[in-house]
Motif scaffolding. Sequence first.
Motif, PDB file in Angstrom:
ATOM      1  N   LEU A   1       6.824 -27.957  23.425  1.00  0.00           N
ATOM      2  CA  LEU A   1       6.749 -29.369  23.811  1.00  0.00           C
ATOM      3  C   LEU A   1       7.461 -29.601  25.137  1.00  0.00           C
ATOM      4  O   LEU A   1       6.919 -30.173  26.086  1.00  0.00           O
ATOM      5  N   PHE A   2       8.682 -29.105  25.196  1.00  0.00           N
ATOM      6  CA  PHE A   2       9.505 -29.291  26.377  1.00  0.00           C
ATOM      7  C   PHE A   2       8.850 -28.670  27.608  1.00  0.00           C
ATOM      8  O   PHE A   2       8.778 -29.263  28.670  1.00  0.00           O
ATOM      9  N   PHE A   3       8.354 -27.477  27.421  1.00  0.00           N
ATOM     10  CA  PHE A   3       7.753 -26.739  28.525  1.00  0.00           C
ATOM     11  C   PHE A   3       6.538 -27.475  29.078  1.00  0.00           C
ATOM     12  O   PHE A   3       6.402 -27.667  30.285  1.00  0.00           O
ATOM     13  N   ILE A   4       5.664 -27.905  28.192  1.00  0.00           N
ATOM     14  CA  ILE A   4       4.454 -28.589  28.647  1.00  0.00           C
ATOM     15  C   ILE A   4       4.819 -29.849  29.420  1.00  0.00           C
ATOM     16  O   ILE A   4       4.312 -30.093  30.514  1.00  0.00           O
ATOM     17  N   VAL A   5       5.744 -30.622  28.861  1.00  0.00           N
ATOM     18  CA  VAL A   5       6.108 -31.881  29.512  1.00  0.00           C
ATOM     19  C   VAL A   5       6.821 -31.622  30.842  1.00  0.00           C
ATOM     20  O   VAL A   5       6.554 -32.271  31.846  1.00  0.00           O
TER      21      VAL A   5
ATOM     22  N   ILE B   1       2.949 -24.029  17.745  1.00  0.00           N
ATOM     23  CA  ILE B   1       2.245 -24.293  18.998  1.00  0.00           C
ATOM     24  C   ILE B   1       1.075 -25.244  18.761  1.00  0.00           C
ATOM     25  O   ILE B   1       0.840 -26.174  19.528  1.00  0.00           O
ATOM     26  N   VAL B   2       0.369 -25.013  17.650  1.00  0.00           N
ATOM     27  CA  VAL B   2      -0.772 -25.876  17.351  1.00  0.00           C
ATOM     28  C   VAL B   2      -0.319 -27.326  17.152  1.00  0.00           C
ATOM     29  O   VAL B   2      -1.010 -28.269  17.523  1.00  0.00           O
ATOM     30  N   LEU B   3       0.885 -27.491  16.610  1.00  0.00           N
ATOM     31  CA  LEU B   3       1.383 -28.855  16.432  1.00  0.00           C
ATOM     32  C   LEU B   3       1.965 -29.428  17.719  1.00  0.00           C
ATOM     33  O   LEU B   3       1.791 -30.601  18.023  1.00  0.00           O
ATOM     34  N   ALA B   4       2.656 -28.573  18.472  1.00  0.00           N
ATOM     35  CA  ALA B   4       3.367 -29.088  19.652  1.00  0.00           C
ATOM     36  C   ALA B   4       2.435 -29.336  20.831  1.00  0.00           C
ATOM     37  O   ALA B   4       2.650 -30.264  21.599  1.00  0.00           O
TER      38      ALA B   4
ATOM     39  N   GLY C   1       2.507 -32.513  23.245  1.00  0.00           N
ATOM     40  CA  GLY C   1       2.884 -32.350  24.646  1.00  0.00           C
ATOM     41  C   GLY C   1       1.772 -32.815  25.569  1.00  0.00           C
ATOM     42  O   GLY C   1       2.013 -33.533  26.548  1.00  0.00           O
ATOM     43  N   ALA C   2       0.546 -32.438  25.222  1.00  0.00           N
ATOM     44  CA  ALA C   2      -0.595 -32.828  26.048  1.00  0.00           C
ATOM     45  C   ALA C   2      -0.752 -34.346  26.035  1.00  0.00           C
ATOM     46  O   ALA C   2      -1.019 -34.963  27.073  1.00  0.00           O
ATOM     47  N   ALA C   3      -0.534 -34.926  24.871  1.00  0.00           N
ATOM     48  CA  ALA C   3      -0.666 -36.377  24.765  1.00  0.00           C
ATOM     49  C   ALA C   3       0.387 -37.076  25.628  1.00  0.00           C
ATOM     50  O   ALA C   3       0.094 -38.051  26.317  1.00  0.00           O
TER      51      ALA C   3
END
Lengths: 230, 405
Positions: free
Chosen positions: B28-32, B324-327, B331-333
Amino acid sequence: MIKIENVNKYFYKGEDRELHALKNINLSIEKGEYSIEKGEYSLLTGPSGCGKTTLLNVIGALDSFDSGKIYFEDRELGALSEDEKTTIRLNEIGFVFQAYNLVPVLNVEENIGFIMRLRGFPDSEIRERVKEVAAILEIDTKLRSLPSTLSGGQQQRVAVARAVAAKPKIILADEPTANLDSKNSKALMDMMRSLNVTENISIVFASHDKDVLESVDRVIKLNDGEIIES
Amino acid sequence: MFSFALKNIFFYKSRSITTFILTFVSTLFFIVYVAMMDGSHNSMLKNALKVYTGAIEIYKTGYRDIGGNEYFIENVDEIESKLSQIDGIKHFTSRYETYGILSTDRYSSAAMVTGINPLKEENMSQLKATLIEGEFLSETSKNCLYAGADLIKKIHLKVGDEVSFIGSASDNSFAADLFTLCGVFRTGSFEFDSSASFVSRSYFDELMYAQNKASYITIDVDDLEDVDSVRLSIKKQLSSELEVLTWKTLMKSMVEMMQVDSIFGYISMSLFFVVIFFVIMIFGFINVSSRVKEFGILRCIGLSRANVRALLLYEIFILSSLAIVLATPIGAAIAYYFSIHPIVIEGMSETYKEYGIVSDSVPLDFNIFTISWNVALIYSLNFLSVIYPISYINAFKPIEATRHV
Ligand SMILES: Nc1ncnc2c1ncn2[C@@H]1O[C@H](COP(=O)(O)OP(=O)(O)OP(=O)(O)O)[C@@H](O)[C@H]1O
Ligand SMILES: [Mg+2]
């Protein structure tokens, strides 16, 4: 089936407390002793600490040895790779460990069927076979329990059931009756004998239990790492 | 082996939960974080491009290095009619840039005076939007001067005042006129605000004999990502004595600044990942070392080392996939939401004003490709983290492992 020639094993080799655990073990016709043959039903006996478990482990490709040769149906164990020995253990040998050694994560049913599953038996066959041996050993009411919730005797019977379920070529059973009452140990010995007779499975016990001693065809006596009678 | 791995995951709950949470949070953190970094760069770039520099600019070869009257583009109309045929171009306009001296009765300063097309310039740049006093130029604004706030301060000029201009026309003749200060702008870039000034082209062309001439033509594209391909199709249409440059060449210093910023961003990210990696590995290792006996038993009854490896890989695969499937969608959202509703960082335009940043809002960058490699990286880290535990466990002799406590 299994020939042992001049096998020696040491623990703590080279250290002050070096221990000569197996001393020049011979079970080979060439060395004037009978080897372990197909259909064998015999007992390794002797006082505590004499090397019974050690010998079973060495025969079962579980433990290494320092000199001599062991032939498992013409394959010399000392020359095999770890993976080859693993394949032999999986497909040809059934172990009953003195310490039970059940898989804590799996329930009784899964423990008993585990080896069959690894060997790729079909599910239906596994289920039936598990039921069958569990019934004989009177653990069929505990199929869903985890090993940690069972008594010593119950765990021992699960360990036996796991070893026999997949019908290996040889079963190496270390003190399989140690925690059983006479009724249960009799049922166990009856099952072992019938496997031996009907399926021609070789069985070697290590035990000092009188019930076992009385039912076997051959007794190999060990003392302080040496065979004193066979 | 797969279902056995599942059983292990349920059996060793605390390890499973830690691994899950760590993977979840880091994904999550990484994507954001990456979306934020890319987003701030994109918006810096967009703002900077909007201020004055075009995504693509056309020069006569030599103008940028040597300059002078010989290097003006001489067939502006012809080029512009070609440009209007090319796909991917949003707006374009030509500018006639010259240097001269602006003087009042007591002060004077060298200045860049540029003839612009006020209407087209509104779409191309922030010149009009950065107006702080007076008014912007129009087609008919004659000798109106639109100058940077710091420039007029130097020569003590106020809106409505007159100022004389001396320069050289495109035919090298002497050009001089009297301008009136009509409007003042401030982009935030001191360099620009202290030297730039603008006059409407229709008027300036006559003064400088600059009809159909330009220093360069500046172009805005539909999609910045396509800038290189648009550049190529422009280049194909034009004679070889013209050079077509993209913002990457035009704004080297800003691009370099962003690269440095990205590198620092990735360095701090990798520190974060090193920590996450070791935490996951340590938890995995603690778990595996508490299972030495269990693995010994399994190996004794016939599980091969390859089976053990597969088992542990399955375990990490299931756990990290789940996290990952949950995060990822979350994160994308977040990235998507903030790409539409930008985050406002007070004072950002102040900090980065030398790069032409004029806004405090940072939209996040929502990019599926970026998110995919983010996810791939987290996956790889998770898999890497079990390599050591696997080799640790497989180094045991089976019978010795069963005696392990
Ligand atoms: N892993 C080991 N490391 C060191 N010494 C060992 C190990 N295993 C066995 N021994 C020693 O080897 C000797 C033989 O042990 P082993 O376990 O084979 O005896 P045993 O006949 O099975 O005894 P019991 O009847 O008590 O099970 C003993 O002296 C024992 O202390
Ligand atoms: Mg023993």
